[in-house]
Each structure stands twice: as C-alpha cells, then as structure tokens.
Design a protein around this motif. Structure first.
Motif, short mmCIF file in Angstrom:
data_model
loop_
_atom_site.label_atom_id
_atom_site.label_comp_id
_atom_site.label_asym_id
_atom_site.label_seq_id
_atom_site.Cartn_x
_atom_site.Cartn_y
_atom_site.Cartn_z
N HIS A 141 0.83 -1.20 0.00
CA HIS A 141 0.00 0.00 0.00
C HIS A 141 0.86 1.26 0.00
O HIS A 141 0.41 2.33 -0.37
CB HIS A 141 -0.92 0.01 1.23
N ALA A 142 2.14 1.11 0.43
CA ALA A 142 3.06 2.26 0.46
C ALA A 142 3.91 2.33 -0.82
O ALA A 142 4.92 3.02 -0.85
CB ALA A 142 3.96 2.18 1.68
N SER A 143 3.51 1.57 -1.86
CA SER A 143 4.20 1.55 -3.16
C SER A 143 5.59 0.96 -3.08
O SER A 143 6.46 1.29 -3.89
CB SER A 143 4.26 2.96 -3.77
N ALA A 144 5.83 0.08 -2.10
CA ALA A 144 7.06 -0.71 -2.09
C ALA A 144 6.85 -1.88 -3.04
O ALA A 144 5.81 -2.54 -3.00
CB ALA A 144 7.37 -1.20 -0.68
N VAL A 145 7.85 -2.15 -3.89
CA VAL A 145 7.65 -3.09 -5.01
C VAL A 145 8.73 -4.16 -5.02
O VAL A 145 9.87 -3.92 -4.64
CB VAL A 145 7.67 -2.32 -6.36
N GLY A 146 8.35 -5.35 -5.50
CA GLY A 146 9.30 -6.42 -5.78
C GLY A 146 9.59 -7.32 -4.60
O GLY A 146 9.03 -7.16 -3.51
N PRO A 147 10.46 -8.30 -4.81
CA PRO A 147 10.74 -9.29 -3.75
C PRO A 147 11.31 -8.68 -2.47
O PRO A 147 11.08 -9.18 -1.38
CB PRO A 147 11.74 -10.25 -4.41
N TRP A 148 12.07 -7.57 -2.60
CA TRP A 148 12.67 -6.94 -1.42
C TRP A 148 11.90 -5.71 -0.97
O TRP A 148 12.33 -5.01 -0.06
CB TRP A 148 14.14 -6.60 -1.70
N GLN A 149 10.78 -5.42 -1.62
CA GLN A 149 9.87 -4.35 -1.21
C GLN A 149 10.58 -3.00 -1.07
O GLN A 149 10.49 -2.33 -0.03
CB GLN A 149 9.15 -4.72 0.07
#
Length: 464
Positions: A164-172
């Motif tokens: 929800h905070a727009s952290a993306v991918g396997p490592w966020q």
C-alpha cells in the motif's frame, strides 16, 4: 546542543521529525556519506556512555578477581563470562545469529504452521525457486546467506508484489531507496521486480545497515521501520540493545515482531516436517539456470527471444522489470536476464537500434496487429475499418477477451498498416507528413494518450 544538531540535520533531510521511515526515504535528500556522518553524530554520546559503563564493569570484575572471594563467587563470575561475547570463530557479517523473544518466536511458528500453512507453503515454493540466486549474491558480498528469509517474509518472493506504500518487488523497495542503491525505476523499466538486480541492491542496503548499527537485530529493525526511526529509539532509550529497546517499547509493534518473524520463517523452511508441513522442492525452472548479461543497447524482447530461440513467455518471466516489450538504454547501459546457455549469443545481440525504419505489418497476405493496453475488439475493429464479427472469424475467437501483446490477424479488407521506429527529432506531425496521413489517425491506431513519443518507439502507420 546535541539535540539541536539532530533536529537541524532532520530539517535538512526534509523531515518534520527526527526520523524518516524506509517507506518515506528520499534518495535526493542525503548521500551515503552524509547519512553515516549524521548517524555517527546521533549515536556517539551513547557509544561514550556505553564505553564508560563497560570500563567500570571491567574494573569491578578485576577487583573481584583479585579479592579472596569464595569458590562460589569465582564460579559465578566464570558463568557470567561464559555469557559474554561469542567465540572468535563467529563472523557476524556472514552468519545471521539473532537474539529475540521466545514468546514472539513461538507466536510466528504457530501462525505460519497452523493458521496459514497454505500461504507459507506457497512462499516456500517461490522461495525455493530463488534461494540459490539470492544466497549466492549474499555470499559474494560476505553477508549472511540467511538474509534470504527477509525477502521470504517481505513478499513471499513474488516479483510483482506491491504494498500500500508503493514498495515493489521481492525486497519491497520504495522508489527512493531503490534508486539510492542503483536500481532503475521509470515508465519502461522497474528493476525492483528483477530478482538478480534487486538482490544486489538489497545486499548493499543490508551491508550499510549493519555497518551503521553493528547488530543484525537492529539492522533488520531498520530495514522494516527505517534508519532514522531506530536511531531515534536508540537515543531515547540510551541503549543499542535490541531486547532492551523492545522492553521499553521504543520501536513500533510491527518492528518488534519482525526479527522473531524472520527467525520463525527460517526455522520452518529448514524443518518443515517438524511442523507438519511437506518439504517443498519446486520443479527445475529457467530461473535457476539464468544469468545477467549487459546488452548496452535498446532491446525489444520479441526480437531478442527470436535471436536466442527462447520463447517470448520465458523472456518475460526472466525479465519482469521490462514493463513492456521494448526498453531503451540509460547512460549506455541495459542488462537482461537470459538462460546461461544463451549468454554468448545474447552478447552478440545488436539490440533494437538497428531495426529497419519501416516494415510492413503484413506477412504474406495476412496483416497482424499486436494488442496494446486499453484495446478492445471494438476499438481495434474501428481502427482498421472492420467489424468485431470479422475479427473473431479471422482469429478463431469465441469470446471477446483479448490480452496485451496478443497477435491478431486483420481481415483482408481492413486498413493496412506499416511499422515505423521513431528517430531522434521526430514528432507526430513530421511522421504524419512523411507517410501522407494525419496525426489523428496515428494517435488513434496506436492508442496514444497524448502527443508524446520517444526514440525507438514502434508506431503503426495507417495506410490507404
């Protein structure tokens, strides 16, 4: 004076408080060197107090050792010493030894194995697929291979995971942190989604966090809550002891749970039968036998897949960071993931820069159209002067469902089209004049939202 300095530093960083979470860090505000200097200034008073306290304790121990204490006292002292620092064979940089609450560890063991076994099993399948890749990166960076389990609980190793905070991918990674550690994030490429590239960035981030905080417990807390929030907790609690910060409730509840959560995931993953879960071994996949190759020129995955004789579907799976089929270079660099057996062939690939300026969409008597985002059979039929019924008949479709990238055969009487690759200095007006068509038709046939085009972009040019 010290408090004023920290407040000033935080104001310069654009923060309203004395910490910035990992979700809010802006890479343009502070360099690595500035970050270390600010953190050093923030925790140096604590270091001095701890050093003084340690010196006092050593003096007391020396006095006790020289005094004529009973055997019981001597034995008690030896026991205390045995609970001190780990043996010299322990390397904290390459081994992930964590100290945490047994109660919270048990909570996560029960949660993963009893309340959510299906989800954890799914995570194990994904994790097994990427375990070798990620652990090799950590080993090459002289970091604990068990940092793999941070990615495990962050995303379940789903490359497309987005918080929800727009952290993306396997490592966020959020965008700012990703760019700070060398990942490219723009409308064409999001390297946070690439397991090879993002794991290298994660290794750099973990290394910096350990260098700053000196313990893996605090490094993991900072990964979860942000560097400045943990520094703030250290200053308030006047300690760098993780368990003491937990006892004083100076770090967020989610972060208190974070370290035992990593440990519990590791425990179950390594001993699934002990917790009534099946050992998981994912089928051998292309990921385990893939490698990163620098092409150095713009790449169209459709052309690269043909060049390598690898299916387009596999190339998309290996390169989820390439958001569309085409990706241009940035500062002359572009890396793609290919099967290890194809690395030499990939290095010989010239990229998409050398393609013919114009080529017919038609192959033989057939004309093709690749479905773009936002297309429907109705909009395509309208573009090419045909009907939905004729489109379905030409492509053997029984339903109206189509997907991005799908290759559709155009009926014989539909409007023909050519492909044009945009060059430097081009604009829609110039291209329309060159091919004796209108800007409106080009915009319509390509589903363009505005008049923006970029070098290397493929445009369909309506004919007739």
């Amino acid at each position: 004076m010290q408090k004023l300095y920290i407040m000033s530093a935080c104001i310069l960083l654009g923060s309203c408080s004395s910490f910035v979470t990992r979700k809010e860090m802006n890479s343009s505000q502070v360099t690595h060197q500035e970050l270390r200097e600010i953190i050093h200034e923030a925790i140096s008073p604590i270091k001095e107090k701890l050093a003084l306290k340690n010196a006092e304790e050593k003096d007391k121990a020396a006095l006790l050792a020289n005094s004529s204490e009973s055997e019981d006292t001597t034995e008690a002292l030896s026991i205390d010493e045995s609970e001190g620092p780990k043996s010299s064979t322990f390397d904290p940089r390459s081994e992930l030894h964590l100290d945490y609450s047994d109660e919270l560890f048990t909570f996560w063991i029960n949660y993963f194995s009893k309340k959510s076994p299906e989800r954890f099993t799914r995570f194990m399948v994904n994790g097994d697929r990427y375990k070798e890749i990620t652990q090799k990166v950590f080993k090459d960076h002289n970091l604990p291979e068990d940092l793999f389990f941070v990615g495990f609980i962050e995303s379940g190793f789903n490359n497309h995971a987005k918080s929800h905070a727009s952290a993306v991918g396997p490592w966020q990674f959020i965008k700012g942190t990703a760019k700070r550690y060398g990942l490219r994030v723009d409308k064409h490429i999001d390297e946070r989604r690439n397991i090879h590239k993002s794991t290298v960035a994660a290794a750099g981030y973990f290394r910096d966090l350990y260098n700053i905080f000196g313990s893996w417990e605090l490094a993991l807390c900072a990964y979860n809550a942000g560097e400045y929030r943990i520094i703030n907790a250290i200053r308030k609690g006047n300690t760098r002891d993780y368990k003491e910060l937990v006892r004083k409730k100076l770090i967020p509840k989610e972060t208190i749970y974070y370290v035992p959560k990593v440990a519990a995931a590791r425990e179950i993953f390594m001993n699934p039968h002990k917790y009534n879960l099946k050992a998981v071994t994912s089928p051998e996949t292309i990921y385990e036998h893939s490698d990163l190759v620098e092409i150095g020129k713009p790449v169209d995955l459709r052309k690269l897949s043909k060049h390598l004789s690898v299916s387009l579907d596999d190339m998309k799976k290996l390169n989820p960071d390439i958001l569309h089929y085409y990706a241009g270079t940035k500062r002359g660099k572009l890396s793609v993931v290919v099967p290890k057996t194809k690395t030499t062939l990939a290095e010989s690939f010239r990229g998409s820069k050398k393609v013919e300026t114009v080529r017919e969409v038609a192959s033989g008597s057939d004309q093709y159209y690749y479905v773009q985002r936002g297309d429907s059979l109705y909009s395509i039929a309208k573009k090419f002067g045909t009907t939905i019924r004729e489109l379905k008949a030409a492509n053997g479709l029984t339903r109206s469902f189509i997907y991005k990238g799908q290759k559709l055969v155009m009926p014989d009487d539909s409007v023909s089209a050519k492909k044009y690759v945009v060059r430097n200095g081009d604009n829609l007006y110039k291209i329309a004049r060159k091919f004796k068509t209108s800007v409106k038709k080009i915009v319509t046939i390509n589903s363009l939202k505005d008049m923006t085009i970029y070098r290397g972009q493929e445009l369909s040019i309506p004919q007739g």
